[in-house]
Motif scaffolding. Structure first.
Motif, PDB file in Angstrom:
ATOM      1  N   LEU A   1     -20.696 -20.057   4.134  1.00 52.95           N
ATOM      2  CA  LEU A   1     -22.023 -19.552   3.789  1.00 52.95           C
ATOM      3  C   LEU A   1     -23.135 -20.549   4.113  1.00 52.95           C
ATOM      4  O   LEU A   1     -24.211 -20.499   3.523  1.00 52.95           O
ATOM      5  CB  LEU A   1     -22.067 -19.204   2.291  1.00 52.95           C
ATOM      6  CG  LEU A   1     -21.095 -18.103   1.841  1.00 52.95           C
ATOM      7  CD1 LEU A   1     -21.180 -17.910   0.331  1.00 52.95           C
ATOM      8  CD2 LEU A   1     -21.410 -16.792   2.548  1.00 52.95           C
TER       9      LEU A   1
ATOM     10  N   LYS B   1     -26.250 -22.367   5.883  1.00 56.31           N
ATOM     11  CA  LYS B   1     -27.446 -21.955   6.611  1.00 56.31           C
ATOM     12  C   LYS B   1     -28.481 -23.068   6.541  1.00 56.31           C
ATOM     13  O   LYS B   1     -28.380 -23.973   5.705  1.00 56.31           O
ATOM     14  CB  LYS B   1     -28.028 -20.655   6.056  1.00 56.31           C
ATOM     15  CG  LYS B   1     -28.609 -20.789   4.656  1.00 56.31           C
ATOM     16  CD  LYS B   1     -29.234 -19.486   4.178  1.00 56.31           C
ATOM     17  CE  LYS B   1     -30.430 -19.117   5.013  1.00 56.31           C
ATOM     18  NZ  LYS B   1     -31.128 -17.918   4.477  1.00 56.31           N
TER      19      LYS B   1
ATOM     20  N   ASN C   1     -32.208 -24.299   5.757  1.00 55.15           N
ATOM     21  CA  ASN C   1     -33.465 -24.001   5.076  1.00 55.15           C
ATOM     22  C   ASN C   1     -34.579 -24.730   5.832  1.00 55.15           C
ATOM     23  O   ASN C   1     -34.757 -25.928   5.693  1.00 55.15           O
ATOM     24  CB  ASN C   1     -33.418 -24.471   3.621  1.00 55.15           C
ATOM     25  CG  ASN C   1     -34.752 -24.302   2.913  1.00 55.15           C
ATOM     26  OD1 ASN C   1     -35.636 -23.607   3.391  1.00 55.15           O
ATOM     27  ND2 ASN C   1     -34.895 -24.953   1.777  1.00 55.15           N
TER      28      ASN C   1
ATOM     29  N   PRO D   1     -23.595 -21.689  -2.620  1.00 51.69           N
ATOM     30  CA  PRO D   1     -24.244 -20.419  -2.943  1.00 51.69           C
ATOM     31  C   PRO D   1     -24.541 -20.280  -4.432  1.00 51.69           C
ATOM     32  O   PRO D   1     -23.703 -20.548  -5.287  1.00 51.69           O
ATOM     33  CB  PRO D   1     -23.210 -19.378  -2.494  1.00 51.69           C
ATOM     34  CG  PRO D   1     -21.901 -20.079  -2.639  1.00 51.69           C
ATOM     35  CD  PRO D   1     -22.156 -21.531  -2.348  1.00 51.69           C
TER      36      PRO D   1
ATOM     37  N   ASP E   1     -26.658 -17.198  -5.756  1.00 51.40           N
ATOM     38  CA  ASP E   1     -27.459 -16.057  -5.329  1.00 51.40           C
ATOM     39  C   ASP E   1     -28.793 -15.991  -6.048  1.00 51.40           C
ATOM     40  O   ASP E   1     -28.848 -16.176  -7.271  1.00 51.40           O
ATOM     41  CB  ASP E   1     -26.678 -14.764  -5.570  1.00 51.40           C
ATOM     42  CG  ASP E   1     -25.508 -14.630  -4.597  1.00 51.40           C
ATOM     43  OD1 ASP E   1     -25.569 -15.252  -3.524  1.00 51.40           O
ATOM     44  OD2 ASP E   1     -24.536 -13.930  -4.936  1.00 51.40           O
ATOM     45  N   PRO E   2     -29.839 -15.674  -5.276  1.00 54.60           N
ATOM     46  CA  PRO E   2     -29.861 -15.392  -3.834  1.00 54.60           C
ATOM     47  C   PRO E   2     -30.159 -16.629  -2.975  1.00 54.60           C
ATOM     48  O   PRO E   2     -30.518 -16.498  -1.819  1.00 54.60           O
ATOM     49  CB  PRO E   2     -31.018 -14.404  -3.717  1.00 54.60           C
ATOM     50  CG  PRO E   2     -31.979 -14.877  -4.755  1.00 54.60           C
ATOM     51  CD  PRO E   2     -31.149 -15.431  -5.897  1.00 54.60           C
ATOM     52  N   ILE E   3     -30.034 -17.819  -3.542  1.00 54.75           N
ATOM     53  CA  ILE E   3     -30.418 -19.054  -2.853  1.00 54.75           C
ATOM     54  C   ILE E   3     -29.187 -19.927  -2.656  1.00 54.75           C
ATOM     55  O   ILE E   3     -28.227 -19.863  -3.434  1.00 54.75           O
ATOM     56  CB  ILE E   3     -31.486 -19.811  -3.671  1.00 54.75           C
ATOM     57  CG1 ILE E   3     -32.681 -18.902  -3.955  1.00 54.75           C
ATOM     58  CG2 ILE E   3     -31.955 -21.060  -2.953  1.00 54.75           C
ATOM     59  CD1 ILE E   3     -33.661 -19.494  -4.931  1.00 54.75           C
ATOM     60  N   ARG E   4     -29.214 -20.740  -1.616  1.00 58.69           N
ATOM     61  CA  ARG E   4     -28.149 -21.710  -1.366  1.00 58.69           C
ATOM     62  C   ARG E   4     -28.703 -23.126  -1.490  1.00 58.69           C
ATOM     63  O   ARG E   4     -29.870 -23.377  -1.194  1.00 58.69           O
ATOM     64  CB  ARG E   4     -27.541 -21.490   0.019  1.00 58.69           C
ATOM     65  CG  ARG E   4     -26.889 -20.119   0.150  1.00 58.69           C
ATOM     66  CD  ARG E   4     -26.480 -19.829   1.577  1.00 58.69           C
ATOM     67  NE  ARG E   4     -26.335 -18.380   1.774  1.00 58.69           N
ATOM     68  CZ  ARG E   4     -26.073 -17.821   2.932  1.00 58.69           C
ATOM     69  NH1 ARG E   4     -25.951 -18.573   4.010  1.00 58.69           N
ATOM     70  NH2 ARG E   4     -25.952 -16.517   3.032  1.00 58.69           N
TER      71      ARG E   4
END
Length: 229
Positions: A51, A53, A55, A141, A143-146
């Motif tokens: 998961l 990503k 930022n 993770p 949710d909804p932020i990592r």
């Protein structure tokens, strides 16, 4: 037996300088440890975490408008420079004020976490997350932020720092600290030269990142939208 007042007066200053030299490696070592651990976790996450990503903006604490400023190549680069200056000031305060360990450790965790995330934006993402857009590598993770380990260091360090400073202020009466010896003119000159060289290199790195802005937000280009200029 004669009493040398000059020698006696010099002893406290010498002891203070020794204490400062011993304290500085402790602060820098703590910051380095936080940054290394966080960057290693980001290197691993970009290659193996499902998961992960990038930022490339701000965060929920600064709001949507400022997050867009961080995401923009130009305003983001300027904000990165400001953040770098603020973090250096915070580090100098931590070194020269020489707080007790109960304050120093959470303070170092907090500053080290901010430094590590900022280093992502200043170019370290080219190493930890090759091909990515400028930004911090998030992979934890919630949710909804990592988040990442630097965020954990920042949140936990800030809470512990506030508690430690409050407890220290309420429970201890600090004696006046000895005034450190003023640096010589030669030493001040070397400091200014080093600072100017560092600032020049930093501006060059940030400028390069702003001009060469682009990349992906996840390791798999087919599952994400490329960030273009």
């Amino acid at each position: 037996m004669s009493y040398d007042s000059t020698t006696a007066a010099a002893r406290p200053a010498k002891a203070t300088r020794k204490g400062g030299l011993a304290h500085r490696p402790a602060v820098l070592g703590l910051l380095t440890a936080v940054i290394v651990v966080d960057q290693l976790s980001k290197w691993w996450a970009w290659r193996y975490a499902p998961l992960v990503k990038i930022n490339y903006g701000g965060n929920i604490f600064v709001g949507d408008t400022i997050s867009q400023w961080y995401a923009d190549p130009t305003t983001g680069a300027l904000l990165d420079l400001i953040d770098f200056g603020l973090l250096n000031v915070a580090t100098l305060v931590l070194i020269h004020r020489r707080p007790p360990a109960v304050v120093l450790v959470p303070g170092g965790l907090m500053i080290g976490g901010w430094f590590s995330n900022l280093l992502d934006r200043l170019g370290l993402h080219y190493v930890t997350a090759p091909g990515s857009v400028r930004g911090a590598v998030d992979f934890i993770p919630l949710d909804p932020i990592r988040y990442n380990l630097a965020d954990v260091f920042i949140v936990c360090g800030t809470l512990l720092f506030i508690l430690a400073v409050t407890a220290s202020t309420l429970s201890t009466n600090r004696s006046p600290a000895a005034s450190p010896a003023l640096p010589t003119r030669h030493r001040r000159g070397r400091t200014w030269v080093s600072g100017a060289a560092t600032a020049t290199c930093l501006v060059a790195v940030v400028g390069f990142g702003a001009v060469n802005y682009g990349g992906v937000t996840t390791p798999n280009p087919s599952s994400t939208t490329d960030i273009t200029r």
